[in-house]
Design an enzyme around this catalytic site. Structure first.
Site, mmCIF file in Angstrom:
data_model
loop_
_atom_site.group_PDB
_atom_site.id
_atom_site.type_symbol
_atom_site.label_atom_id
_atom_site.label_comp_id
_atom_site.label_asym_id
_atom_site.label_seq_id
_atom_site.Cartn_x
_atom_site.Cartn_y
_atom_site.Cartn_z
ATOM 1 C CG HIS A 1 -2.165 0.859 1.019
ATOM 2 N ND1 HIS A 1 -2.176 2.014 0.252
ATOM 3 C CD2 HIS A 1 -3.427 0.739 1.501
ATOM 4 C CE1 HIS A 1 -3.384 2.559 0.281
ATOM 5 N NE2 HIS A 1 -4.159 1.808 1.015
ATOM 6 C CB SER B 1 -23.069 11.400 -3.086
ATOM 7 O OG SER B 1 -22.652 10.980 -1.791
ATOM 8 C CG ASP C 1 -12.693 -8.755 -21.308
ATOM 9 O OD1 ASP C 1 -11.917 -9.739 -21.358
ATOM 10 O OD2 ASP C 1 -13.724 -8.656 -22.001
#
Length: 456
Positions: free
Chosen positions: A164, A276, A399
């Site tokens: 991270h 939101s 993909d």
């Protein structure tokens, strides 16, 4: 303890960028990176269903993934390097030298593909064999590791473990999508907007926060401790993972109910009409958590990270490579959450916290380094609801030429206090929520989540 399926290792190799790749030899960490220096790695798992049995996993899929990973690393050279902390340097750097590469494991697994790639109850430990460990030592840490695993003629998974302190979710997802695009069409090149930007000068650090945070880590088990060993949380046995879905209908129903209730209020402020989907969804998760935990006194804390690229002044380009996360914490009274208008209160507080990030993204930043070092000292003491991932990353668009993922899981999000958020392959779904709880709690939580929509 349950008997889990077995993993058979086929190959472990190193994939390097082509030798012609021109790359800087080192990349310093910024204060945004140093927050996460010894935080546990992030592990994502992509499940792909075989479109037909004619495609050979070992003869076609694996060689294709390896060759295109090498091509992708031309643009993402730091991923092939290592994090080091030179003795003469105040801060760690990612060092890349000729011959460095990414560890890729190839394996076969006799587990149930459809069980693990479903939404139902699954033990968190079932996923561990499918994600690789990150090679880390006291003085050196890999940036990413990859594992490609075949299930019995049903499909395969790609597990990615990343450090991270080198990349956040946006950078990680950009890499995965670039790899997928190149795998589908080898001649494709990331557009200028997609090409990772390594210019560290776009991150302003007038307060010398990088040195401040580095000093915090050195003093943690110091003095002058430059260890790069990661602090890994213990996995509690018996934890169950489940995936819940927020549909467009769910969100709209909640939004309409909240607005109708607000309009009834004499002090109605029309500016509060803009709510939101993120605020609604996370407020609802806070309500479900409060209901699950019942009538206990005190406060419920909810923390979340947001992309700082658009919030800093001047703004940081969206293709900036590295970490650029800012955070907010919301404090909610439990008894108010359990009242009839609890979701309105939670929604208002979360919306206010988001607006505050827009106005003061770096408020309190002097303390971020020490706060994170305390968190990693004992993860189990942290009882703040938090999030991993984002539906904005669009992970279901990854993909590789074998179809979109059947499922994406954030394996490292396996604390009862962490919800993972992703988009969905289902167009009716706004976001998928990964939930981890003990078995009796997960069943109750799922019931609370589903029943809440029925009473609106």
């Amino acid at each position: 303890m349950a008997n889990f399926p077995s993993l058979k290792l086929i190959d472990v190799c190193k994939v390097s960028p082509p030798p012609t790749a021109a790359a800087p030899s080192s990349l310093p960490l910024t204060f945004f990176d140093l927050i996460w220096l010894r935080f546990h790695p992030i592990q994502r798992l992509f499940f792909y269903e075989f479109s037909s049995n004619e495609i050979s996993f070992h003869d076609v899929i694996v060689p294709k993934l390896k060759s295109t990973l090498s091509l992708t690393l031309r643009h993402y050279f730091p991923l092939a390097g290592n994090l080091v902390w030179p003795s003469q340097s105040d801060i760690p750097v990612v060092e890349f030298v000729e011959g460095d590469g990414v560890s890729m494991t190839v394996a076969e697994f006799d587990g149930d593909f459809y069980h693990l790639s479903g939404n139902g109850f699954r033990e968190v430990l079932e996923f561990h064999p499918l994600v690789p460990e990150l090679p880390v030592s006291h003085d050196r840490a890999a940036v990413i590791a990859i594992q490609v695993t075949k299930f019995q003629n049903k499909g395969f998974s790609i597990g990615i473990t990343n450090h991270h302190a080198i990349i956040d979710g946006r950078s990680s997802t950009s890499f995965i999508k670039s790899w997928a695009q190149i795998c589908m069409e080898e001649s494709s090149i990331p557009t200028p907007k997609e090409m990772p930007l390594y210019d560290r000068s776009v991150i302003n650090d007038p307060k010398d926060l990088a040195k401040l945070y580095a000093k915090v880590w050195q003093d943690l088990e110091g003095p002058n401790n430059k260890s790069l060993n990661l602090k890994i949380p213990e996995t509690k046995h018996g934890l169950i993972r489940s995936t819940l879905e927020f549909t467009h209908q769910n969100i709209q129903k909640l939004k309409e109910w909240i607005l109708n209730e607000k309009i009834k209020n004499e002090n109605f402020d029309s500016s509060s009409c803009r709510i939101s989907s993120f605020a609604i969804a996370t407020a609802y998760l806070c309500i479900c958590t409060a209901k699950l935990e019942g009538l206990k006194e005190g406060k419920l804390w909810f923390g979340f990270a947001a992309d700082g690229r658009t919030r800093l002044k001047p703004q940081v380009p969206l293709n900036y490579f590295g970490n650029c996360l800012v955070g907010a914490v919301v404090c909610l009274e439990r008894f108010e959450l359990l009242s009839e208008n609890g979701i309105i209160l939670a929604c208002d507080e979360i919306s206010k916290a988001i607006r505050n990030l827009d106005d003061g993204a770096l408020n309190g930043c002097e303390n971020w380094g020490s706060q994170m070092s305390q968190l990693t000292t004992n993860y189990s003491k942290v009882q703040v609801i938090s999030l991993s991932g984002s539906p904005r990353f669009g992970v279901y668009n990854a993909d590789f030429g074998f179809g979109k993922p059947k499922k994406v899981e954030i394996v490292s999000a396996e604390s009862p206090y962490v919800f993972s958020l992703t988009d969905s392959r289902n167009s009716d779904v706004v976001m998928e929520i990964g939930v981890v709880k003990e078995r009796d709690e997960i069943e109750a939580f799922v019931d609370i989540f589903n029943q809440g929509f029925e009473f609106i």
